[in-house]
Design a protein around this motif. Structure first.
Motif, PDB file in Angstrom:
ATOM      1  N   LYS A   5     -15.934 -25.691  17.687  1.00  0.00           N
ATOM      2  CA  LYS A   5     -15.429 -25.787  16.278  1.00  0.00           C
ATOM      3  C   LYS A   5     -14.315 -26.573  15.984  1.00  0.00           C
ATOM      4  O   LYS A   5     -14.182 -27.280  15.014  1.00  0.00           O
ATOM      5  CB  LYS A   5     -15.460 -24.317  15.761  1.00  0.00           C
ATOM      6  N   ILE A   6     -13.384 -26.572  16.833  1.00  0.00           N
ATOM      7  CA  ILE A   6     -12.157 -27.399  16.592  1.00  0.00           C
ATOM      8  C   ILE A   6     -12.530 -28.719  16.827  1.00  0.00           C
ATOM      9  O   ILE A   6     -12.139 -29.804  15.879  1.00  0.00           O
ATOM     10  CB  ILE A   6     -10.961 -26.908  17.680  1.00  0.00           C
ATOM     11  N   GLN A   7     -13.383 -29.048  17.692  1.00  0.00           N
ATOM     12  CA  GLN A   7     -13.737 -30.736  17.844  1.00  0.00           C
ATOM     13  C   GLN A   7     -14.385 -31.094  16.642  1.00  0.00           C
ATOM     14  O   GLN A   7     -14.243 -32.255  16.066  1.00  0.00           O
ATOM     15  CB  GLN A   7     -14.283 -30.716  19.092  1.00  0.00           C
ATOM     16  N   GLN A   8     -15.403 -30.157  16.105  1.00  0.00           N
ATOM     17  CA  GLN A   8     -16.136 -30.418  15.020  1.00  0.00           C
ATOM     18  C   GLN A   8     -15.221 -30.619  13.626  1.00  0.00           C
ATOM     19  O   GLN A   8     -15.411 -31.667  13.013  1.00  0.00           O
ATOM     20  CB  GLN A   8     -17.289 -29.587  14.752  1.00  0.00           C
ATOM     21  N   PHE A   9     -14.403 -29.834  13.459  1.00  0.00           N
ATOM     22  CA  PHE A   9     -13.462 -29.919  12.410  1.00  0.00           C
ATOM     23  C   PHE A   9     -12.651 -31.211  12.427  1.00  0.00           C
ATOM     24  O   PHE A   9     -12.375 -32.011  11.537  1.00  0.00           O
ATOM     25  CB  PHE A   9     -12.601 -28.567  12.383  1.00  0.00           C
ATOM     26  N   ILE A  10     -12.136 -31.711  13.758  1.00  0.00           N
ATOM     27  CA  ILE A  10     -11.286 -32.802  13.995  1.00  0.00           C
ATOM     28  C   ILE A  10     -12.280 -34.071  13.577  1.00  0.00           C
ATOM     29  O   ILE A  10     -11.628 -34.932  13.006  1.00  0.00           O
ATOM     30  CB  ILE A  10     -10.544 -32.820  15.350  1.00  0.00           C
ATOM     31  N   SER A  11     -13.361 -33.907  13.969  1.00  0.00           N
ATOM     32  CA  SER A  11     -14.273 -35.099  13.874  1.00  0.00           C
ATOM     33  C   SER A  11     -14.627 -35.333  12.510  1.00  0.00           C
ATOM     34  O   SER A  11     -14.576 -36.275  11.904  1.00  0.00           O
ATOM     35  CB  SER A  11     -15.522 -34.878  14.725  1.00  0.00           C
ATOM     36  N   THR A  12     -14.938 -34.181  11.643  1.00  0.00           N
ATOM     37  CA  THR A  12     -15.068 -34.312  10.349  1.00  0.00           C
ATOM     38  C   THR A  12     -13.998 -34.708   9.474  1.00  0.00           C
ATOM     39  O   THR A  12     -14.012 -35.625   8.741  1.00  0.00           O
ATOM     40  CB  THR A  12     -15.398 -32.918   9.802  1.00  0.00           C
ATOM     41  N   GLN A  13     -12.718 -34.355   9.920  1.00  0.00           N
ATOM     42  CA  GLN A  13     -11.388 -34.787   9.326  1.00  0.00           C
ATOM     43  C   GLN A  13     -11.249 -36.135   9.419  1.00  0.00           C
ATOM     44  O   GLN A  13     -10.855 -36.949   8.661  1.00  0.00           O
ATOM     45  CB  GLN A  13     -10.214 -34.039   9.888  1.00  0.00           C
ATOM     46  N   TYR A  14     -11.455 -36.507  10.935  1.00  0.00           N
ATOM     47  CA  TYR A  14     -11.453 -38.044  11.200  1.00  0.00           C
ATOM     48  C   TYR A  14     -12.346 -38.930  10.246  1.00  0.00           C
ATOM     49  O   TYR A  14     -11.760 -40.189   9.895  1.00  0.00           O
ATOM     50  CB  TYR A  14     -11.539 -38.312  12.458  1.00  0.00           C
ATOM     51  N   GLU A  15     -13.554 -38.544  10.191  1.00  0.00           N
ATOM     52  CA  GLU A  15     -14.450 -39.153   9.269  1.00  0.00           C
ATOM     53  C   GLU A  15     -14.125 -39.493   8.060  1.00  0.00           C
ATOM     54  O   GLU A  15     -14.283 -40.524   7.027  1.00  0.00           O
ATOM     55  CB  GLU A  15     -15.810 -38.714   9.643  1.00  0.00           C
ATOM     56  N   SER A  16     -13.551 -38.241   7.522  1.00  0.00           N
ATOM     57  CA  SER A  16     -13.183 -38.151   6.042  1.00  0.00           C
ATOM     58  C   SER A  16     -12.073 -39.086   5.930  1.00  0.00           C
ATOM     59  O   SER A  16     -11.899 -39.985   4.691  1.00  0.00           O
ATOM     60  CB  SER A  16     -12.829 -36.876   5.572  1.00  0.00           C
ATOM     61  N   VAL A  17     -11.059 -39.200   6.593  1.00  0.00           N
ATOM     62  CA  VAL A  17      -9.705 -39.997   6.367  1.00  0.00           C
ATOM     63  C   VAL A  17     -10.086 -41.511   6.670  1.00  0.00           C
ATOM     64  O   VAL A  17      -9.657 -42.366   5.947  1.00  0.00           O
ATOM     65  CB  VAL A  17      -8.671 -39.675   7.601  1.00  0.00           C
ATOM     66  N   SER A  18     -11.045 -41.725   7.804  1.00  0.00           N
ATOM     67  CA  SER A  18     -11.609 -43.093   8.200  1.00  0.00           C
ATOM     68  C   SER A  18     -12.232 -43.559   6.626  1.00  0.00           C
ATOM     69  O   SER A  18     -12.051 -44.954   6.420  1.00  0.00           O
ATOM     70  CB  SER A  18     -12.468 -43.118   9.159  1.00  0.00           C
ATOM     71  N   SER A  19     -13.105 -42.749   6.107  1.00  0.00           N
ATOM     72  CA  SER A  19     -13.887 -43.250   5.059  1.00  0.00           C
ATOM     73  C   SER A  19     -12.953 -43.509   3.727  1.00  0.00           C
ATOM     74  O   SER A  19     -13.193 -44.620   3.108  1.00  0.00           O
ATOM     75  CB  SER A  19     -14.784 -42.098   4.412  1.00  0.00           C
ATOM     76  N   SER A  20     -11.877 -42.586   3.719  1.00  0.00           N
ATOM     77  CA  SER A  20     -10.834 -42.600   2.572  1.00  0.00           C
ATOM     78  C   SER A  20     -10.141 -43.926   2.714  1.00  0.00           C
ATOM     79  O   SER A  20      -9.770 -44.745   1.854  1.00  0.00           O
ATOM     80  CB  SER A  20      -9.823 -41.497   2.591  1.00  0.00           C
ATOM     81  N   ILE A  21      -9.799 -44.347   4.079  1.00  0.00           N
ATOM     82  CA  ILE A  21      -8.911 -45.622   4.339  1.00  0.00           C
ATOM     83  C   ILE A  21      -9.865 -46.786   3.970  1.00  0.00           C
ATOM     84  O   ILE A  21      -9.342 -47.745   3.439  1.00  0.00           O
ATOM     85  CB  ILE A  21      -8.525 -45.646   5.788  1.00  0.00           C
TER      86      ILE A  21
END
Length: 247
Positions: A5-21
């Motif tokens: 779950k932690i890995q999924q959360f980090i992956s989701t956050q990374y994709e969100s931040v990356s998309s925002s960037i």
């Protein structure tokens, strides 16, 4: 399970931040493109504005091409020859910015000095055209000036100011009359009189000439040929180009 779950959360956050960037980069790129477009448009507007300003100045100069400024003629309702008599040792300091000339008078010992006292201007009684013709006759020694010099109209420029004489601008009917007067000026030394005669220029041209005169004087001191043609300075037959402003 927890680590998954932690890995999924980090992956989701990374994709969100990356998309925002990436979105921010796209927006920055669009903004940068718009700024460049506006800057280019502003430069074009400045070019057009400067071109229009130059055209306006040219039109002003064209409208003044047959004009001369007569400086130092006293302001009063008197139109007789007396305004050009017994003026003492006067000197005129003309301020092109304000359009006024301050006259200082000094009398030699034993001399009778009766320089005319400035009176509040009365445009209904002061005949500027008559004063110009009297000046042409008495100072420039042009006999029967009305038959040789055709003045369309003449009037004071600038508001009345105590102890200052505003110039008279005379508009001639044709260029021939103006050139005749300027040619006659070469035979008279006005430096020894309280008067001066000069071309009329727009304020913008006056300012440019004022900036160029010290450079012209310095060039002449250095043995070079220097002359002003309207608002351009020519030194040894080459137009002077001022150095770029370093400030």
């Amino acid at each position: 399970m927890v680590w998954t779950k932690i890995q999924q959360f980090i992956s989701t956050q990374y994709e969100s931040v990356s998309s925002s960037i990436n979105n921010s980069k796209d927006e920055f790129s669009e903004t940068n493109t718009e700024v460049k477009r506006l800057t280019s448009g502003n430069l074009e507007l400045n070019k057009v504005s400067n071109s229009l300003l130059d055209d306006i100045i040219d039109l002003k100069c064209h409208s003044m091409r047959d004009n001369l400024l007569f400086i130092g003629i006293p302001e009063s309702s008197e139109t007789s020859d007396g305004i050009f008599a017994n003026t003492g040792d006067q000197r005129v300091q003309y301020d092109a910015t304000s359009g006024t000339a301050e006259t200082t008078t000094s009398c030699t010992t034993g001399a009778t000095c009766s320089a005319p006292t400035l009176q509040q201007r009365n445009d209904t009684t002061e005949n500027c055209e008559q004063k110009v013709h009297t000046f042409l006759t008495k100072v420039l020694k042009i006999e029967e000036s009305r038959g040789k010099v055709r003045v369309d109209r003449a009037h004071r420029i600038g508001p009345y100011r105590a102890n200052r004489t505003t110039p008279i601008v005379a508009k001639f009917v044709d260029t021939t009359s103006k050139l005749f007067v300027k040619d006659q000026l070469r035979s008279v030394n006005l430096r020894q009189t309280p008067y001066n005669v000069t071309d009329q220029y727009p304020h913008e041209v006056q300012q440019r000439r004022r900036d160029l005169i010290p450079i012209m004087i310095q060039a002449r001191k250095g043995g070079k040929r220097a002359s002003l043609v309207r608002d351009k300075l020519f030194i040894n037959n080459r137009e002077y180009v001022p150095p770029p402003n370093t400030n």
